[in-house]
Write a protein that holds these residues in place. Sequence first.
Motif, PDB file in Angstrom:
ATOM      1  N   VAL A  57       5.224 -68.927  29.614  1.00 49.30           N
ATOM      2  CA  VAL A  57       5.399 -69.280  30.853  1.00 49.30           C
ATOM      3  C   VAL A  57       6.604 -70.107  31.001  1.00 49.30           C
ATOM      4  O   VAL A  57       7.661 -70.151  31.739  1.00 49.30           O
ATOM      5  CB  VAL A  57       4.233 -69.582  31.719  1.00 49.30           C
ATOM      6  CG1 VAL A  57       4.760 -69.932  33.186  1.00 49.30           C
ATOM      7  CG2 VAL A  57       3.209 -68.385  31.927  1.00 49.30           C
ATOM      8  N   GLY A  58       6.445 -71.149  29.916  1.00 50.46           N
ATOM      9  CA  GLY A  58       7.156 -72.090  29.983  1.00 50.46           C
ATOM     10  C   GLY A  58       8.685 -71.953  29.432  1.00 50.46           C
ATOM     11  O   GLY A  58       9.945 -72.457  29.792  1.00 50.46           O
ATOM     12  N   GLY A  72      -1.379 -71.190  37.817  1.00 52.49           N
ATOM     13  CA  GLY A  72      -1.124 -70.151  38.733  1.00 52.49           C
ATOM     14  C   GLY A  72      -0.029 -69.940  39.480  1.00 52.49           C
ATOM     15  O   GLY A  72       0.458 -68.892  39.979  1.00 52.49           O
ATOM     16  N   GLU A  73       0.516 -70.960  39.762  1.00 52.75           N
ATOM     17  CA  GLU A  73       1.852 -70.928  40.523  1.00 52.75           C
ATOM     18  C   GLU A  73       3.220 -70.686  39.624  1.00 52.75           C
ATOM     19  O   GLU A  73       3.964 -69.597  40.270  1.00 52.75           O
ATOM     20  CB  GLU A  73       2.177 -72.365  41.310  1.00 52.75           C
ATOM     21  CG  GLU A  73       3.403 -72.305  42.026  1.00 52.75           C
ATOM     22  CD  GLU A  73       3.638 -73.648  42.616  1.00 52.75           C
ATOM     23  OE1 GLU A  73       5.004 -74.286  42.323  1.00 52.75           O
ATOM     24  OE2 GLU A  73       2.794 -74.409  42.940  1.00 52.75           O
ATOM     25  N   LEU A  74       3.326 -71.041  38.725  1.00 49.81           N
ATOM     26  CA  LEU A  74       4.164 -70.834  37.422  1.00 49.81           C
ATOM     27  C   LEU A  74       4.363 -69.562  37.274  1.00 49.81           C
ATOM     28  O   LEU A  74       5.420 -68.896  36.937  1.00 49.81           O
ATOM     29  CB  LEU A  74       4.343 -71.830  36.357  1.00 49.81           C
ATOM     30  CG  LEU A  74       4.562 -73.178  36.755  1.00 49.81           C
ATOM     31  CD1 LEU A  74       4.317 -74.144  35.665  1.00 49.81           C
ATOM     32  CD2 LEU A  74       6.082 -73.510  37.315  1.00 49.81           C
ATOM     33  N   ARG A  75       3.180 -68.719  36.854  1.00 46.42           N
ATOM     34  CA  ARG A  75       3.190 -67.692  36.165  1.00 46.42           C
ATOM     35  C   ARG A  75       3.453 -66.432  37.302  1.00 46.42           C
ATOM     36  O   ARG A  75       3.595 -65.338  36.397  1.00 46.42           O
ATOM     37  CB  ARG A  75       1.730 -67.401  35.719  1.00 46.42           C
ATOM     38  CG  ARG A  75       0.335 -66.983  36.724  1.00 46.42           C
ATOM     39  CD  ARG A  75      -0.596 -66.378  36.171  1.00 46.42           C
ATOM     40  NE  ARG A  75      -1.688 -65.778  37.060  1.00 46.42           N
ATOM     41  CZ  ARG A  75      -2.570 -65.409  36.694  1.00 46.42           C
ATOM     42  NH1 ARG A  75      -2.749 -64.850  35.663  1.00 46.42           N
ATOM     43  NH2 ARG A  75      -3.635 -65.040  37.811  1.00 46.42           N
ATOM     44  N   GLU A  76       3.578 -66.556  38.379  1.00 51.96           N
ATOM     45  CA  GLU A  76       4.105 -65.634  39.217  1.00 51.96           C
ATOM     46  C   GLU A  76       5.625 -64.771  38.914  1.00 51.96           C
ATOM     47  O   GLU A  76       6.539 -65.711  38.706  1.00 51.96           O
ATOM     48  CB  GLU A  76       4.114 -65.878  40.782  1.00 51.96           C
ATOM     49  CG  GLU A  76       2.736 -66.454  41.317  1.00 51.96           C
ATOM     50  CD  GLU A  76       1.764 -65.255  41.448  1.00 51.96           C
ATOM     51  OE1 GLU A  76       2.062 -64.109  41.642  1.00 51.96           O
ATOM     52  OE2 GLU A  76       0.530 -65.552  41.394  1.00 51.96           O
ATOM     53  N   GLN A  82      -0.414 -60.851  26.830  1.00 48.93           N
ATOM     54  CA  GLN A  82      -1.942 -61.295  26.779  1.00 48.93           C
ATOM     55  C   GLN A  82      -2.296 -62.505  27.737  1.00 48.93           C
ATOM     56  O   GLN A  82      -2.787 -63.516  27.542  1.00 48.93           O
ATOM     57  CB  GLN A  82      -1.735 -62.176  25.081  1.00 48.93           C
ATOM     58  CG  GLN A  82      -1.701 -61.260  24.123  1.00 48.93           C
ATOM     59  CD  GLN A  82      -2.804 -60.073  24.115  1.00 48.93           C
ATOM     60  OE1 GLN A  82      -4.016 -60.545  24.637  1.00 48.93           O
ATOM     61  NE2 GLN A  82      -2.677 -59.193  23.376  1.00 48.93           N
ATOM     62  N   ALA A  83      -1.750 -62.280  29.154  1.00 47.84           N
ATOM     63  CA  ALA A  83      -2.176 -63.269  30.132  1.00 47.84           C
ATOM     64  C   ALA A  83      -3.376 -63.377  30.585  1.00 47.84           C
ATOM     65  O   ALA A  83      -4.427 -62.364  30.057  1.00 47.84           O
ATOM     66  CB  ALA A  83      -1.484 -62.608  31.403  1.00 47.84           C
ATOM     67  N   LEU A  84      -4.113 -64.429  30.874  1.00 46.72           N
ATOM     68  CA  LEU A  84      -5.485 -64.510  31.265  1.00 46.72           C
ATOM     69  C   LEU A  84      -5.536 -65.336  32.645  1.00 46.72           C
ATOM     70  O   LEU A  84      -4.597 -66.123  33.106  1.00 46.72           O
ATOM     71  CB  LEU A  84      -6.300 -65.258  30.154  1.00 46.72           C
ATOM     72  CG  LEU A  84      -5.955 -66.583  29.795  1.00 46.72           C
ATOM     73  CD1 LEU A  84      -7.150 -67.164  29.037  1.00 46.72           C
ATOM     74  CD2 LEU A  84      -4.556 -66.879  29.016  1.00 46.72           C
ATOM     75  N   ASP A  85      -6.778 -65.314  33.145  1.00 44.26           N
ATOM     76  CA  ASP A  85      -6.916 -65.965  34.542  1.00 44.26           C
ATOM     77  C   ASP A  85      -7.948 -67.113  34.402  1.00 44.26           C
ATOM     78  O   ASP A  85      -8.834 -67.264  35.176  1.00 44.26           O
ATOM     79  CB  ASP A  85      -7.255 -64.958  35.672  1.00 44.26           C
ATOM     80  CG  ASP A  85      -6.435 -63.641  35.716  1.00 44.26           C
ATOM     81  OD1 ASP A  85      -5.337 -63.765  35.761  1.00 44.26           O
ATOM     82  OD2 ASP A  85      -7.030 -62.467  35.830  1.00 44.26           O
TER      83      ASP A  85
END
Length: 372
Positions: A57-58, A72-76, A82-85
Amino acid sequence: MMEGPGILVRHPAARWGLLTLVSLLVLSAVPLSGVTSRGTLKEGYTDHVRHPYVVWVGLHRGLQALYTAPLGELREGVPYRQALDQWLEVPYVYPPGALVLFLPLALVGEWVPLSPQAFGQVCLLYLLAFAHVALYAALRLLDGLPAGGRWAVGFLCWLVLMRLALYGQYDGAWLVCGVLALAALAKDRPVVALRWLALAALLHYRALVLVAVGVVALWRVVHGRPVRQWPWGTLMGVAAAGVLCVRTFLWMAPLAAQTDAATPSILGEPGTVALVMGLSAAVLALSWRGADGLVTASVGLGVLLAVIDTRHWWHASALLLVPLCVGVLRAPRWPTAVRLGLVVWAGVLEMAVWYGNPLWLFRDLNRFLRLM
């Protein structure tokens, strides 16, 4: 046929290397067994796969954004294989060096088609390797001391480092740098020590416990030398690392203080504080009699960070390995009882502050084996 053991006795590096390798091979069975969904010793731990996700994400959002906005805001709009919540409400709460550490895993996670479990296994093996490098470095650092202190400290280092790694924590990486800095200082190579300390600071904010070592190294670098002979390249690099760590911490702190990533003080618990400070005062007294100010300052910093760190965050106990190694290294004439006392102090401090126990590694391994 009889020369093998003799070689190990005459060459400590080979002996410690063999023990470290055996430990790595045995404990690698934990992630490779597939018992848990992410390869950890216990279900539910995800730091080892969260860091690569944050790195990815960075790469799309930039460094400052990672520290000033929640994940949570940045990943939109940033897809990742391999994303995770999890931990979506917090910013990144580690120095930027950790992003470099996890960059290879971030690329693997996106470019290599792996299941979530397989990716977790790869990440855990990566951290387990760092933990064993830190263990080997600590054993080599302590080599030459009387067997009692050496084995006691080495065993505690193994307990703490292995549990950290098997739960997906990367503290082994910054501890490697801290131990190598101590080793360089012991060999009167303060410039090298400063470089390792800068790298440790870039990997984890908890490397603050190494400040006393840094002060000693810096004094040795500049004392008695004309300014023009100072190692300005190293000094500027260390200063830049410090500025970067402070800047990112100040970016992150306001938002992190509003979330579960905050670090509340336990000063409101008189019983715990009294126990911690009483034990620490005894250790400081022993340190003052048998060693020098570096031991006292290192133990004091370890105590300070222990008192202000979050309860139940047992992985913060890695802080204690630094003053422990400083103490036994800087006081080679201490009796074994004093060194063992330092080990007991470290174990009791973990139980008093973080409500953990170094021996819980065996409890956790036993539970894990029953699931296989």
